[in-house]
Every structure is written in C-alpha cells, then in structure tokens.
Design a protein around this motif. Structure first.
Motif, PDB file in Angstrom:
ATOM      1  N   GLY A 242       0.810  -1.214   0.000  1.00  0.00           N
ATOM      2  CA  GLY A 242       0.000   0.000   0.000  1.00  0.00           C
ATOM      3  C   GLY A 242       0.841   1.260   0.000  1.00  0.00           C
ATOM      4  N   MET A 243       1.999   1.203   0.651  1.00  0.00           N
ATOM      5  CA  MET A 243       2.908   2.355   0.664  1.00  0.00           C
ATOM      6  C   MET A 243       3.634   2.513  -0.659  1.00  0.00           C
ATOM      7  SD  MET A 243       2.973   4.304   3.336  1.00  0.00           S
ATOM      8  CE  MET A 243       4.537   5.121   3.015  1.00  0.00           C
ATOM      9  N   THR A 244       4.187   1.420  -1.170  1.00  0.00           N
ATOM     10  CA  THR A 244       4.987   1.528  -2.398  1.00  0.00           C
ATOM     11  C   THR A 244       4.110   1.784  -3.623  1.00  0.00           C
ATOM     12  OG1 THR A 244       4.986  -0.887  -2.601  1.00  0.00           O
ATOM     13  CG2 THR A 244       6.879   0.132  -1.508  1.00  0.00           C
ATOM     14  N   ARG A 245       2.825   1.477  -3.535  1.00  0.00           N
ATOM     15  CA  ARG A 245       1.926   1.824  -4.629  1.00  0.00           C
ATOM     16  C   ARG A 245       1.857   3.342  -4.781  1.00  0.00           C
ATOM     17  NH1 ARG A 245      -2.143  -0.572  -2.887  1.00  0.00           N
ATOM     18  NH2 ARG A 245      -1.745  -2.515  -3.970  1.00  0.00           N
ATOM     19  N   LEU A 246       1.867   4.033  -3.646  1.00  0.00           N
ATOM     20  CA  LEU A 246       1.805   5.494  -3.679  1.00  0.00           C
ATOM     21  C   LEU A 246       3.184   6.111  -3.897  1.00  0.00           C
ATOM     22  CD1 LEU A 246      -0.479   7.630  -3.261  1.00  0.00           C
ATOM     23  CD2 LEU A 246       0.429   7.937  -0.964  1.00  0.00           C
ATOM     24  N   LEU A 247       4.224   5.427  -3.407  1.00  0.00           N
ATOM     25  CA  LEU A 247       5.599   5.927  -3.516  1.00  0.00           C
ATOM     26  C   LEU A 247       6.460   4.890  -4.244  1.00  0.00           C
ATOM     27  CD1 LEU A 247       6.212   7.337   0.082  1.00  0.00           C
ATOM     28  CD2 LEU A 247       6.052   8.683  -2.013  1.00  0.00           C
ATOM     29  N   PRO A 248       6.242   4.705  -5.538  1.00  0.00           N
ATOM     30  CA  PRO A 248       6.963   3.628  -6.242  1.00  0.00           C
ATOM     31  C   PRO A 248       8.467   3.848  -6.321  1.00  0.00           C
ATOM     32  CG  PRO A 248       5.723   4.982  -7.792  1.00  0.00           C
ATOM     33  CD  PRO A 248       5.287   5.396  -6.427  1.00  0.00           C
ATOM     34  N   THR A 249       8.936   5.083  -6.203  1.00  0.00           N
ATOM     35  CA  THR A 249      10.377   5.334  -6.261  1.00  0.00           C
ATOM     36  C   THR A 249      11.041   5.246  -4.891  1.00  0.00           C
ATOM     37  OG1 THR A 249      10.031   7.734  -6.091  1.00  0.00           O
ATOM     38  CG2 THR A 249      10.181   6.804  -8.309  1.00  0.00           C
ATOM     39  N   ALA A 250      10.250   5.060  -3.850  1.00  0.00           N
ATOM     40  CA  ALA A 250      10.832   4.964  -2.513  1.00  0.00           C
ATOM     41  C   ALA A 250      11.679   3.707  -2.385  1.00  0.00           C
ATOM     42  CB  ALA A 250       9.729   4.961  -1.460  1.00  0.00           C
ATOM     43  N   GLU A 251      12.693   3.780  -1.541  1.00  0.00           N
ATOM     44  CA  GLU A 251      13.474   2.599  -1.206  1.00  0.00           C
ATOM     45  C   GLU A 251      12.846   1.940   0.011  1.00  0.00           C
ATOM     46  OE1 GLU A 251      17.494   3.881  -0.764  1.00  0.00           O
ATOM     47  OE2 GLU A 251      17.710   4.384  -2.879  1.00  0.00           O
ATOM     48  N   VAL A 252      13.155   0.665   0.206  1.00  0.00           N
ATOM     49  CA  VAL A 252      12.531  -0.104   1.289  1.00  0.00           C
ATOM     50  C   VAL A 252      13.607  -0.720   2.167  1.00  0.00           C
ATOM     51  CG1 VAL A 252      11.008  -2.027   1.874  1.00  0.00           C
ATOM     52  CG2 VAL A 252      10.508  -0.612  -0.135  1.00  0.00           C
ATOM     53  N   GLY A 253      13.479  -0.520   3.457  1.00  0.00           N
ATOM     54  CA  GLY A 253      14.332  -1.186   4.436  1.00  0.00           C
ATOM     55  C   GLY A 253      13.453  -2.017   5.350  1.00  0.00           C
ATOM     56  N   PHE A 254      14.062  -2.963   6.063  1.00  0.00           N
ATOM     57  CA  PHE A 254      13.284  -3.850   6.921  1.00  0.00           C
ATOM     58  C   PHE A 254      13.860  -3.830   8.331  1.00  0.00           C
ATOM     59  CE2 PHE A 254      12.806  -5.377   2.620  1.00  0.00           C
ATOM     60  CZ  PHE A 254      11.439  -5.565   2.513  1.00  0.00           C
ATOM     61  N   LEU A 255      12.945  -3.821   9.290  1.00  0.00           N
ATOM     62  CA  LEU A 255      13.346  -3.818  10.692  1.00  0.00           C
ATOM     63  C   LEU A 255      12.520  -4.857  11.420  1.00  0.00           C
ATOM     64  CD1 LEU A 255      15.119  -2.460  12.812  1.00  0.00           C
ATOM     65  CD2 LEU A 255      13.358  -0.706  13.076  1.00  0.00           C
ATOM     66  N   GLY A 256      13.199  -5.875  11.929  1.00  0.00           N
ATOM     67  CA  GLY A 256      12.518  -6.937  12.654  1.00  0.00           C
ATOM     68  C   GLY A 256      12.515  -6.645  14.143  1.00  0.00           C
ATOM     69  N   MET A 257      11.340  -6.366  14.679  1.00  0.00           N
ATOM     70  CA  MET A 257      11.207  -6.082  16.106  1.00  0.00           C
ATOM     71  C   MET A 257      10.010  -6.856  16.628  1.00  0.00           C
ATOM     72  SD  MET A 257      12.086  -2.020  16.332  1.00  0.00           S
ATOM     73  CE  MET A 257      13.041  -2.202  17.832  1.00  0.00           C
ATOM     74  N   ILE A 258      10.113  -7.302  17.864  1.00  0.00           N
ATOM     75  CA  ILE A 258       9.019  -8.057  18.470  1.00  0.00           C
ATOM     76  C   ILE A 258       8.859  -7.596  19.910  1.00  0.00           C
ATOM     77  CG2 ILE A 258      10.497  -9.959  19.255  1.00  0.00           C
ATOM     78  CD1 ILE A 258       8.148 -11.846  18.500  1.00  0.00           C
ATOM     79  N   ARG A 259       7.607  -7.575  20.352  1.00  0.00           N
ATOM     80  CA  ARG A 259       7.336  -7.183  21.722  1.00  0.00           C
ATOM     81  C   ARG A 259       7.448  -8.395  22.629  1.00  0.00           C
ATOM     82  NH1 ARG A 259       1.565  -4.759  23.618  1.00  0.00           N
ATOM     83  NH2 ARG A 259       0.941  -6.894  23.086  1.00  0.00           N
ATOM     84  N   ASN A 260       8.295  -8.302  23.641  1.00  0.00           N
ATOM     85  CA  ASN A 260       8.380  -9.336  24.655  1.00  0.00           C
ATOM     86  C   ASN A 260       7.097  -9.288  25.488  1.00  0.00           C
ATOM     87  OD1 ASN A 260       8.930 -10.554  27.311  1.00  0.00           O
ATOM     88  ND2 ASN A 260      11.031 -10.737  26.567  1.00  0.00           N
ATOM     89  N   GLU A 261       6.311 -10.363  25.432  1.00  0.00           N
ATOM     90  CA  GLU A 261       5.006 -10.344  26.083  1.00  0.00           C
ATOM     91  C   GLU A 261       5.091 -10.322  27.606  1.00  0.00           C
ATOM     92  OE1 GLU A 261       2.349  -9.732  24.553  1.00  0.00           O
ATOM     93  OE2 GLU A 261       3.166  -9.923  22.528  1.00  0.00           O
ATOM     94  N   SER A 262       6.266 -10.587  28.155  1.00  0.00           N
ATOM     95  CA  SER A 262       6.428 -10.522  29.609  1.00  0.00           C
ATOM     96  C   SER A 262       6.763  -9.109  30.066  1.00  0.00           C
ATOM     97  CB  SER A 262       7.525 -11.491  30.062  1.00  0.00           C
ATOM     98  OG  SER A 262       7.174 -12.819  29.753  1.00  0.00           O
ATOM     99  N   THR A 263       7.706  -8.480  29.346  1.00  0.00           N
ATOM    100  CA  THR A 263       8.150  -7.139  29.736  1.00  0.00           C
ATOM    101  C   THR A 263       7.443  -6.035  28.962  1.00  0.00           C
ATOM    102  OG1 THR A 263       9.933  -7.090  28.102  1.00  0.00           O
ATOM    103  CG2 THR A 263      10.420  -8.087  30.241  1.00  0.00           C
TER     104      THR A 263
END
Length: 212
Positions: free
Chosen positions: A86-107
């Motif tokens: 949905g983002m790149t459809r509007l911004l086809p020239t944008a570059e894409v990076g990835f960030l893997g983050m997860i919420r620790n369900e205890s803390t």
C-alpha cells in the motif's frame, strides 16, 4: 510529536471491516493494503520535492518530482509487511528497508531480531509502517533506531493507535528536536491488561498471515 487521525468515510468503512472478527485473512490483507494507501496519501503531504519543468504537447509546464535522497519505507516485521504494498503503490520510487522487532510479552519491551537498512540515513525522510501502536515501545525503538542512523524526519503510519502508546511516544521524544508524526485511522479507547488495543482488531500479524 504530531498526531493525525484521518477522518474520512472510506477510511472508517475499511477499518470497520478489519475490526470484524468474521473477516478472513485474504479480505483482511486486501483491506489493510487499501487502507494504508489512503493513510499514506495524508502522511506524505510533507514529502520533499524539487521543482522541475517538463514539456507538455502544448508548452513548458512547471511541476515537481520527489527529491533525492528518495524516501525510505520501513515495515516493522512481520505485521508491517502487510502494509508495504500500500505504501509503495503510492511511492513507487521509494526505497525499502526492513526492521525486525518483536514485543516481549512478559516485559512489553521491544526487542530487535533483524535489520536490513542502510548504515547511513543522513538526510532521509523515513516512513515506518506497523499496524498497531499499542504500548508504543516497539514504534519508539524503531524511530530511535532510524534517528541513530541519521534520519532527519520520521512518520509512522498505523492502522490503530492507543492513547497510552501516543503518550509514551510523546514522552520519549519530547526533547528530541526531530520532526515525528503518527498517522492513524483511529485512536481507540485504551489498552487491556495484556497490552492489546481495545476495541482494536486483534493481533494484526495473526489476522494477516495466520497463527504461526
């Protein structure tokens, strides 16, 4: 920090179906994709452009094009992947990076498990996409990660936000001096005792891709 809750009938219509427990994963993915494009339209009002002149079939015309360096779209894995198209459809020239983050369900704190981003983001406008702004811990950590690499401007696009998450973001970045925006389809009531948004729409990752 600036917060924009997009008030539009189409946004509300699509969000209502996303909330519905009866909505299956294929429909959920399609509607999330469509909703993100609507949110991105509002989120990119301040995207940097440069003036250009082009030749029409009749005469020269003044216009604009996206300025370099191009914007960087950063989905937070895994649920943020459902917002990427949905983002790149509007911004086809944008570059894409990835960030893997997860919420620790205890803390309820964010933990980073993967990154695929340029080391130097100096001068970059970044758009972080993550369906839910709940406690704010994951989004705040992601935004700080981008600022630490030199980003100058970060906009977060979320399907839903909770008051507690916005308050946490505002507290963390109160004295940062950096432009930060949150664009969302709705500001919900609160978080429950498990840190989930109420009424919310459940676990966005599970509803997008199934329980794994």
């Amino acid at each position: 920090m600036e917060t924009l809750v997009v008030d539009h009938p189409l946004v509300a219509h699509k969000l209502t179906t996303l909330r519905d427990v009866r909505t299956d994963s294929p429909t959920f993915r399609r509607l999330a994709d469509e909703l993100v494009t609507l949110l991105a339209y509002e989120a990119t009002r301040d995207v940097r452009v440069t003036e250009v002149t082009v030749e029409t079939p009749v005469s020269p015309a003044a216009g604009v094009r996206l300025a370099k360096p191009y914007p960087l779209v950063v989905p937070i894995l895994r649920a943020g992947l459902g917002m990427l198209d949905g983002m790149t459809r509007l911004l086809p020239t944008a570059e894409v990076g990835f960030l893997g983050m997860i919420r620790n369900e205890s803390t309820l704190k964010a933990e980073t498990y993967a990154t695929r981003l340029p080391d130097d983001l100096s001068g970059r406008q970044c758009y972080v996409v993550d369906p839910m702004l709940a406690t704010g811990g994951t989004l705040a950590a992601a935004v700080q990660f981008l600022f630490d690499r030199g980003a100058v401007d970060v906009t977060a696009i979320c399907l839903l936000a909770a008051p507690e998450g916005l308050a946490y973001m505002d507290k963390v970045f109160a004295n940062s001096g950096k432009p930060i925006r949150v664009v969302t389809a709705a500001l919900d009531e609160r978080l429950n005792e498990h840190g989930y948004i109420v009424p919310g729409l459940g676990d966005a990752g599970d509803r997008l891709y199934g329980v794994v």
